[in-house]
Design a protein around this motif. Sequence first.
Motif: not given
Length: 472
Positions: A68-71, A387-393, A417-418, A445-455
């Motif tokens: 909710e705070p991120h909204l 990057g995607y984690a930054a977008i989604t908080a 992590g998410e 890897y899809a950009h931006p995406g959480y999967g990039e963290a694996l790479l």
Amino acid sequence: MVVGEISQERDLIIIGGGPGGYSAAIRAAQLGLSVTLIEQGDIGGVCLNVGCIPSKVFTHAAAKLAAEPHLQELGISGIKKEFNIKQLLAYKAKVIKRLRSGIENLCKENKVEMINGKATFLAINRIGVENGHQFDIFTCKNTIIATGSSPVMPLGLKTTSSRILLAHEIFNLREIPNDLLIMGDDYISMEVASVYSALGSHVTIILDNQLGLQFDESINKELLRLFKKRKIRLIHKEKLLSTNETEDGVTLTIQTDKSKEETIHASYLFVSGTRVPNVKAIGIERFGIEQNDQGFIKVDENMKSSIDSIYAIGDVTEGPTLAVKAIKQGKAAVESISGGKPEVDLTFLPVIVHTIPPIASVGLTAQDVMKYKLDARISQFPMRSNGYAAITAHVDGFIKVISDSNTSIILGIHMIGEGAVELSSSFVQLVEMAAKEEDLKFPSYAHPGYGEALLDSVEGLVGQAIHIIPSK
């Protein structure tokens, strides 16, 4: 009671309609077997009706509330933060009903005969089914026992209590406890703590000396950090001295690891308990089926018990009590009965915990590297640099990769992590196929995406991660 005069013949009878049971039944029908699925309660078993699905409805709701705070940061204002437990319970019931109906339809369309009733072995190849005043007898070539397990209270705690709850009861509460005590160190306890903390409870976890989850040390440390951040208190106990239930709650007196007595009061006490196999009521003891000291049925690699025509799957067998295990074993048992050569290897069974954020763990941990004195590379990439984690908080957590220094084979992947649950299937596949570092670095890897963290984590094994400052 009306007893059927004629014994009905079937190729296969499956006792228990949980995830393993109904998956086995459908696979049997696909392979051309005449199959009857017998379930005493609701189709879907514990997992669908009081276990996996209800708990995940709550974890989903808790995660939405925590976001909710991120909204507000996104400019989505005017949202009145209210939580209605009755509405959530109604939603849970709707989801369960829809999924249950779906399973029933799948069985019907696959020509699986479904019978509601209590099944008992009359002989090795004869099953009696009682449903009210009706009693039918079936003769079968093979039987699969998929009756699951039940949680039991530890010694010293009440088994009939409105304030002391087990796993199948905690998500039926019609109120959010002001104070919740949790006694347990398994994944269910961690999920309950995470959920009810997000829903507004003051949570205290009572541990037996240390966190019992067999995670990589980094995940344990991060989970404890997040619990502390959310004001979830952890107490290490040596002994439970007394339990007293009152009209408005429950009081525990414990001896802590510092040999001090501490009395704690809460609205409710959740106990993860221990699980026992549901086998006593089906009459297998008369045939001498081999069981371990806890009553779990011993099976071979094809899920066959010590009696050739009787198979067992899921929670009634030795090993972890997980739906994913039951599903895999159920399919394998049927394929073996049909003459196939299936293989069930639970070495890299993923450990999943729906905390906030979720956890996924596969393969060897850093502790294993130390224990077995392996020559390994270890890299850990923080989600805050994704990057995607930054977008989604969703910036809490990390992905950790362990590889063999000599062969570059991936030995273990661990994430808090998410996106961890969704990525876990890839983790398992990579470890199962003995993938090398290059196998993870080669794909796009899809950009931006959480999967990039694996790479980034894999590239970090050799100091080449792009999105992290190099260590000095």
